[in-house]
Every structure is written in structure tokens, then in C-alpha cells.
Design an enzyme around this catalytic site. Structure first.
Site, short mmCIF file in Angstrom:
data_model
loop_
_atom_site.label_atom_id
_atom_site.label_comp_id
_atom_site.label_asym_id
_atom_site.label_seq_id
_atom_site.Cartn_x
_atom_site.Cartn_y
_atom_site.Cartn_z
N LYS A 260 -1.25 -6.36 17.57
CA LYS A 260 -1.29 -5.41 18.33
C LYS A 260 -2.32 -5.16 19.15
CE LYS A 260 -0.80 -1.46 15.63
NZ LYS A 260 -0.19 -0.07 15.26
N ASN B 115 9.55 1.59 8.03
CA ASN B 115 9.32 0.41 8.40
C ASN B 115 10.47 -0.65 8.69
OD1 ASN B 115 6.57 1.03 8.70
ND2 ASN B 115 5.92 0.01 7.09
N LYS C 281 -0.57 4.46 12.57
CA LYS C 281 -0.36 3.15 13.26
C LYS C 281 -1.89 2.62 13.53
CE LYS C 281 1.74 5.12 16.72
NZ LYS C 281 1.98 6.32 16.31
N CYS D 89 1.68 -4.64 7.65
CA CYS D 89 2.66 -3.79 6.99
C CYS D 89 4.33 -4.30 7.08
CB CYS D 89 2.58 -2.54 7.52
SG CYS D 89 1.06 -1.54 7.11
N THR E 154 1.73 1.47 -0.05
CA THR E 154 2.97 1.56 0.40
C THR E 154 3.37 0.91 -0.87
OG1 THR E 154 2.78 1.45 2.58
CG2 THR E 154 4.91 0.36 1.64
N1 LIG Z 1 -2.86 -0.75 7.46
C1 LIG Z 1 -1.80 -0.01 8.02
O1 LIG Z 1 -1.66 0.09 9.25
C2 LIG Z 1 -1.16 0.62 6.75
C3 LIG Z 1 -0.28 1.91 7.25
C4 LIG Z 1 0.51 2.32 6.09
C5 LIG Z 1 0.36 2.10 4.99
N2 LIG Z 1 -0.42 1.24 4.69
C6 LIG Z 1 -0.50 0.76 3.37
O2 LIG Z 1 -1.76 1.10 2.65
C7 LIG Z 1 -2.34 0.22 1.68
C8 LIG Z 1 -3.66 -0.21 2.11
O3 LIG Z 1 -3.44 -0.80 3.40
P1 LIG Z 1 -4.76 -1.14 4.08
O4 LIG Z 1 -4.47 -1.79 5.15
O5 LIG Z 1 -5.79 -0.08 4.21
O6 LIG Z 1 -5.36 -2.41 2.97
P2 LIG Z 1 -6.97 -3.00 3.32
O7 LIG Z 1 -6.66 -4.31 2.40
O8 LIG Z 1 -7.49 -2.86 4.65
O9 LIG Z 1 -7.64 -2.36 2.08
C9 LIG Z 1 -7.60 -2.35 0.56
C10 LIG Z 1 -8.96 -2.02 0.23
O10 LIG Z 1 -8.54 -1.82 -1.27
C11 LIG Z 1 -9.92 -2.25 -2.06
N3 LIG Z 1 -9.47 -2.34 -3.43
C12 LIG Z 1 -8.70 -3.34 -4.09
N4 LIG Z 1 -8.73 -2.95 -5.34
C13 LIG Z 1 -9.26 -1.84 -5.86
C14 LIG Z 1 -9.71 -1.18 -6.75
N5 LIG Z 1 -8.92 -1.46 -7.95
N6 LIG Z 1 -10.38 0.14 -6.79
C15 LIG Z 1 -10.79 0.53 -5.48
N7 LIG Z 1 -10.70 -0.43 -4.19
C16 LIG Z 1 -9.80 -1.49 -4.49
C17 LIG Z 1 -10.25 -3.44 -1.32
O11 LIG Z 1 -11.21 -4.25 -1.65
C18 LIG Z 1 -9.98 -3.18 0.10
O12 LIG Z 1 -11.18 -2.81 0.70
C19 LIG Z 1 -1.22 -0.80 1.61
O13 LIG Z 1 -0.14 -0.71 0.76
C20 LIG Z 1 -0.50 -0.75 2.93
O14 LIG Z 1 0.81 -1.35 3.28
C21 LIG Z 1 -0.94 0.35 5.63
#
Ligand SMILES: NC(=O)c1ccc[n+]([C@@H]2O[C@H](COP(=O)([O-])OP(=O)(O)OC[C@H]3O[C@@H](n4cnc5c(N)ncnc54)[C@H](O)[C@@H]3O)[C@@H](O)[C@H]2O)c1
Length: 452
Positions: free
Chosen positions: A332, A214, A157, A266, A121
Site C-alpha cells: 500500500k 482484520n 496502519k 497482517c 497479534t
Molecule cells: N506491521 C503492522 O502493520 C502491524 C499492525 C498491527 C499488528 N502487527 C503485529 O505486530 C507484531 C509485530 O509485527 P511487525 O510488523 O512489527 O514485525 P517486524 O517483522 O517488522 O518486527 C519484528 C521484530 O522482532 C524482532 N524479534 C524477533 N524475536 C525477538 C526476540 N526474541 N527478542 C527481541 N526481538 C525479537 C525481529 O528481529 C524484528 O526486528 C506481529 O504479530 C504483527 O502481526 C503488525
């Protein structure tokens, strides 16, 4: 198709598993070596229903692999997804260092035409920054290679992520090149078998769509929490009001449950980031500022109700000597994610007021220990923590709390008090069973919550 996904977190792992499940060759890259080593051995870092089985199956069939070797992953992929974290910076704006770090790695390793997809995001305009970062690396290398940047925000989600990915309400693709849009369509086609739900638009609109979605959901939650506050003061029942308004097809029922405030990885950060983006564009996003403020206040409501019920005004810490049992910690149900979970604020308030806090959660106890250490007591049995407690409070609406053994609860508690942050029970019946029952925005008289 050969693809790589940067980020083995919630989004990256779910996307990797689902793309592999539909026949693609997927390499998942993360900088966290321990995480990748675990994944190679089938140890999944997060709890998400169905994810483990899907990862193990695709790993065994050779379509899904995990690595820290970025260069190899980039070279062997046509499409590179960026699904790394975008945490809030100190000023609330989305911190793009991980996203741009990946972009630079791609620029320094790519060896032919690539499609780079922003799935994280990210604020409007980030695709331009990603493009510039890649181009800078290519220029420094003195090579001229074609690439496209696409915005493909993720709407899954947590708790239902696999289902959301496999059967999406929509897939938004922000793209300015027809050939690339066709490749993205091909990649997502297996998830569109019933109906085409791809929405193709310009890149900036796609980036804005994720924040708008969101922000809208967070707004509904804060709105309903304030309606609940009004209902409490006016002797109305917020659950009846929810049915009354939800039945209007222009409104609908979703995201209209009152609760202890929104949390998770998020909504809080995306609301903050949109307010900040607006500020940078000299626009005051008044509505979202109020949504955020209401949410912060809402996180105090459960502790305030407990203090009102049990607190001794003559003690400096008014809950000293009181034991509070808490059901539910994750932000949640069906996830172990505690990022910005309202439970953190509720429990900190209770501890600050001198209470002894005992907690149960079906999945999040390990995560909770990272926040509270030895300051609270943990149990994997929801009834064990009730023994001798002055009250039970419900913070997260896990299924196992919906229809519990009330006689057992009544017998175990020192005083039969329940402060219900999720409105799981019928107020009249709870009172008739001898409980002091304090839900959100509901009166315990009246029939609206009793007859179904
Ligand atoms: N979690 C959700 O429900 C959700 C839903 C929609 C969108 N998003 C968005 O998606 C994105 C990721 O969210 P998430 O919850 O999966 O994050 P997360 O924190 O669970 O995972 C992120 C991963 O990226 C890795 N990382 C960081 N820098 C890196 C690099 N240079 N190369 C490779 N890996 C690297 C980290 O080590 C970590 O394992 C965010 O922008 C979030 O807002 C999340």
C-alpha cells in the site's frame, strides 16, 4: 514510567517512539544486532512517515534507547511489551516461537513485579501460554515473583502508524487485574486527551478482537473485488456502486475500493491464522476461507488483463517481446513494506508470460530487489520506465500516480495502454485522450465516473 519493548520492527519502533514522546523511559530490545547498532546511530530500518524524526528526538533527549541486552532491559522496566513477529507457520497458524522466546527471557531475568503485554497479534489463548512460559522459568529459578499478562493488540496502519498510535480510534486492553488495568490506563492516558477511547475487557476477547477486526476488513476487500468482477460483466461501474452503498451509515466508505488483492504483513497471515484457530476448535470458518480464495484469485486479475490485451496466443509465453511498466510495488502507499504485496504475484505472472518488466515505486525499490534481483528493471523516475513500453499498469495507489502528466505518458508509451489496478482515473476522459484504459469493474461509457 519505565518500559521495555521487545521487537524493533514496525509495531515495536512506533510504540517505542510514541511512548517515549509522551514522557516514558523506553528501552527497545531486538535480537538483530545489526538493526540495533543502526538504530543507535539513527539509521531507521523501515520507512514510516514521521518515525525517524520522533526516534531521533527522543533518543537525543535520553528517553529512548536501543539494546540487545534483554536482562538489563527487563530488570529496569515495570512494563514489558512483546511486539515481535508472529509469522504464519507451515499450517497457517501463527508461529509463537518469538513471543514465547521473549516470555522465557522475561521469566529468567525478572527481579520483581512485572506487567507483560502481548502487543503482537496472537491467537486466543496465547496469554495463557505466555504466563505458563514465564512461570516455568521462575519455577526453574526457584523464585516466587508476581506478574500479570495483558493483551493489548495493535491496530496501527503502516503509512499512518504514528498518527494512529498518537490518536487511536481505540485502545483495547485485555486484563484480569484491576491494579494492572489502572497502570495500563496511565500509560495510554496521554493519547486519550480528547476522548477516552480505552476499551477494557477480558484477555481472550481482546485477543479475538484483533483477528475479528482484520478479518472484517479483509472480507470487505474481497467482497468489493467480487462486486467489481460483477460490474465488469454487467456493464456497471463499481465506483458508482461504492458511493451508492458507502453512503449508507450502516456500511460506510472505508475498505470498499477494488484492487489487486490485499497484502501486507497482517491481513494474509491473520486471516490464515483465524481459519486455523477455528479448525483447531472444530469450527469451519467458511466465510473466511472464501475471503482468502477470492483474494488469491484477485492477485491474478491485472496480469490476466494485460495478457488478454497484449498476449499472442501462438507463443508459448504470450507476452514475449512485450515491455510492461509497473507503477507501485509496496502493498500500500506510504510504506516500503512488500510482504505479501500483490505486486509480487502480478510481476511473477508477467515474467512467467515472457514480458520484460520495468518498475517504479517511491520507497520500495530496495525491498523489491530482494524479491526480483536482476529479473526486472528498476527506476526512481516514474516516467523513465514508460519509454517504448507496451503498457503501463498501476498496482499501488501512491499519491504521485493520481494526477500524472498524461501527455508525457501517452508520448512515452509505444502503445497508449493503461491497466489500472486502483481505478485512479476517469475512464471516459482517458479514452477521449487516446488511451486504451482498462480499470477494475468500470465501464468507460456512462457519466458516473466523469462528473464530480
Ligand atoms: N506491521 C503492522 O502493520 C502491524 C499492525 C498491527 C499488528 N502487527 C503485529 O505486530 C507484531 C509485530 O509485527 P511487525 O510488523 O512489527 O514485525 P517486524 O517483522 O517488522 O518486527 C519484528 C521484530 O522482532 C524482532 N524479534 C524477533 N524475536 C525477538 C526476540 N526474541 N527478542 C527481541 N526481538 C525479537 C525481529 O528481529 C524484528 O526486528 C506481529 O504479530 C504483527 O502481526 C503488525
Amino acid at each position: 514510567m519505565k518500559i521495555c519493548i521487545f521487537g524493533a520492527g514496525y509495531v515495536g519502533l512506533v510504540a517505542a517512539a510514541c511512548f517515549a514522546e509522551s514522557g516514558n523511559n523506553v528501552i527497545t530490545v531486538d535480537i538483530d544486532q545489526a538493526r540495533i547498532e543502526n538504530l543507535k546511530q539513527g539509521i531507521i530500518p523501515i520507512y514510516e512517515p514521521g518515525l525517524k524524526e520522533m526516534i531521533l528526538r527522543n533518543q537525543a533527549e535520553g528517553r529512548l534507547s536501543f539494546t540487545v541486552d534483554m536482562e538489563d532491559a527487563i530488570k529496569s522496566s515495570l512494563v514489558c511489551f512483546i511486539a515481535v513477529g508472529t509469522p504464519p507457520g507451515e499450517d497457517g497458524s501463527a508461529d509463537l516461537k518469538h513471543v514465547l522466546g521473549v516470555a522465557r527471557s522475561i521469566g529468567s531475568a525478572m527481579n520483581g513485579f512485572k506487567i507483560i503485554v502481548d502487543k503482537s497479534t496472537v491467537p486466543v489463548g496465547t496469554a495463557d501460554k505466555v504466563r505458563a512460559a514465564i512461570q516455568e522459568e521462575l519455577t526453574a529459578r526457584g523464585v516466587n515473583l508476581e506478574f500479570d499478562v495483558v493483551s493489548n493488540p495493535e491496530f496501527l496502519k503502516e503509512g499512518a502508524a504514528i498518527d494512529d498510535f498518537m490518536k487511536p480510534d481505540r485502545v483495547v486492553i485485555g486484563c484480569d487485574n484491576v491494579r494492572t488495568a489502572e497502570i495500563m490506563k496511565e500509560l495510554y492516558d496521554p493519547f486519550m486527551r480528547k476522548q477516552n477511547r480505552m476499551i477494557i475487557m477480558d484477555i481472550r476477547s481482546a485477543e479475538m478482537t484483533k483477528y475479528a477486526a482484520n478479518a472484517m476488513l479483509a472480507t470487505r476487500i474481497s467482497f468489493m473485488n467480487q462486486i467489481a468482477g460483477m460490474c465488469e460483466r454487467m456493464g456497471a461501474d463499481v465506483m458508482a456502486v461504492r458511493e451508492g452503498i458507502g453512503s449508507d451509515s450502516r456500511i460506510g466508505y472505508d475498505f470498499l475500493f477494488p484492487g489487486p488483492g490485499y497484502g501486507g504483513s497482517c491481513f494474509p497471515k491473520d486471516v490464515k491464522a483465524l481459519i486455523k484457530t477455528a479448525e483447531e476448535a472444530n469450527y469451519d470458518f467458511l466465510l473466511l476461507k472464501a475471503v482468502e480464495e477470492v483474494n488469491e484469485l484477485q492477485k491474478d486479475v491485472l496480469a490476466a488483463k494485460l495478457i488478454k490485451l497484449l498476449g499472442s496466443p501462438d507463443q508459448e509465453q504470450s507476452l514475449t517481446g512485450r515491455i510492461i511498466a509497473c507503477w507501485g510495488l509496496s502493498f500500500k502507499p506510504r510504506t516500503d513494506d512488500m510482504r505479501e504485496a500483490p505486486a509480487i504475484t502480478v510481476i511473477e505472472h508477467l515474467l512467467a508470460a515472457g514480458a520484460t518488466v520495468r518498475v517504479h515505486d517511491p520507497e520500495a525499490l530496495k525491498e523489491a530487489r530482494k524479491y526480483f534481483g536482476d529479473r526486472i528493471e528498476y527506476s526512481s523516475n516514474q516516467y523513465d520506465i514508460l519509454s517504448g513500453a507496451d503498457a503501463l499498469t498501476i498496482i499501488t495507489d501512491w499519491n504521485e500516480y493520481r494526477n500524472p502528466d498524461f501527455e508525457r505518458i501517452h508520448a512515452a508509451l509505444k502503445t497508449p495502454n493503461i491497466v489500472d489496478g486502483r481505478n485512479l482515473y476517469k475512464p471516459g476522459r482517458m479514452v477521449a485522450s487516446g488511451f486504451t484504459y482498462i480499470p477494475l469493474g468500470r465501464c468507460s461509457s456512462g457519466i458516473s465516473g466523469e462528473v464530480k
